[in-house]
Enzyme design. Structure first.
Site, mmCIF file in Angstrom:
data_model
loop_
_atom_site.group_PDB
_atom_site.id
_atom_site.type_symbol
_atom_site.label_atom_id
_atom_site.label_comp_id
_atom_site.label_asym_id
_atom_site.label_seq_id
_atom_site.Cartn_x
_atom_site.Cartn_y
_atom_site.Cartn_z
ATOM 1 N N HIS A 66 93.968 52.743 80.113
ATOM 2 C CA HIS A 66 94.233 51.452 80.749
ATOM 3 C C HIS A 66 93.285 51.297 81.935
ATOM 4 C CE1 HIS A 66 98.642 50.809 79.263
ATOM 5 N NE2 HIS A 66 97.895 51.358 78.330
ATOM 6 N N GLU A 68 93.775 50.443 84.982
ATOM 7 C CA GLU A 68 94.247 51.049 86.230
ATOM 8 C C GLU A 68 94.048 52.562 86.236
ATOM 9 O OE1 GLU A 68 97.138 47.597 85.230
ATOM 10 O OE2 GLU A 68 95.992 49.103 84.133
ATOM 11 N N CYS A 96 101.924 48.550 83.907
ATOM 12 C CA CYS A 96 102.953 49.067 83.004
ATOM 13 C C CYS A 96 103.600 50.294 83.658
ATOM 14 C CB CYS A 96 102.324 49.434 81.664
ATOM 15 S SG CYS A 96 101.291 50.917 81.730
ATOM 16 N N CYS A 99 101.019 53.226 84.237
ATOM 17 C CA CYS A 99 100.078 52.958 85.324
ATOM 18 C C CYS A 99 100.783 52.962 86.677
ATOM 19 C CB CYS A 99 99.361 51.637 85.085
ATOM 20 S SG CYS A 99 98.257 51.684 83.653
#
Length: 169
Positions: A66, A68, A96, A99
């Protein structure tokens, strides 16, 4: 500062917040061009970009790639420290749970996000890992900075996916 005083506090929607969010939006556009879910992130310290990236899940065949997470990894490597205190993470979509957990563990000071995620948001929408009373670090949150732009990028991406799917049927 006590936890109760820190909940959901933000610095507001400053011109710096908008400037750095625009950089995150540029990263999200890159992700869309690479057929990745268009999420971009930028980590800032002392008004300087330390790291930026976008989702690379498909490209890396890695469910943890992801935006992040990639930004946190780059920043820790560049700063030679696993703690990222005094930093602000700008992300186009609410983090999410994975993260958000990594953000807390890295001790990021604040998260500024664009579009809320009503299905999996862990910055206040579905749950709030960023400011959970049982965790030993609390992250400040500033939500909905350039949210219409962030939402538009995501919506356009999934509309195009649905159109392609209909053409194949």
């Amino acid at each position: 500062m006590g936890r109760e005083n820190n909940k959901r506090k933000s610095r507001g929607r400053s011109s710096a917040d908008q400037r750095f969010m625009r950089l995150a939006l540029e990263e999200a556009e890159k992700a869309a061009k690479e057929d990745e879910v268009p999420v971009g992130a930028v980590l800032v310290k002392d008004n300087k970009v330390i790291a930026s990236d976008h989702n690379r899940i498909k490209a890396r065949k890695d469910p943890t790639a992801h935006a992040e997470i990639l930004v946190l990894r780059k920043a820790c490597s560049r700063l030679k420290n696993e703690r990222l205190g005094a930093t602000i993470l700008y992300t186009t979509v609410e983090p999410c749970p994975m993260c958000a957990g990594a953000i807390v563990l890295a001790r990021v000071h604040q998260v500024v996000f664009g579009a809320p995620d009503p299905k999996a948001g862990a910055g206040g929408s579905v749950m709030n890992i960023l400011d959970h009373s049982k965790l030993n670090h609390c992250v400040r949150v500033c939500a909905r900075v350039l949210s219409s732009e962030a939402r538009h990028i995501i919506q356009r991406f999934f509309q195009e996916k649905r159109q392609l799917k209909r053409r194949k049927i």
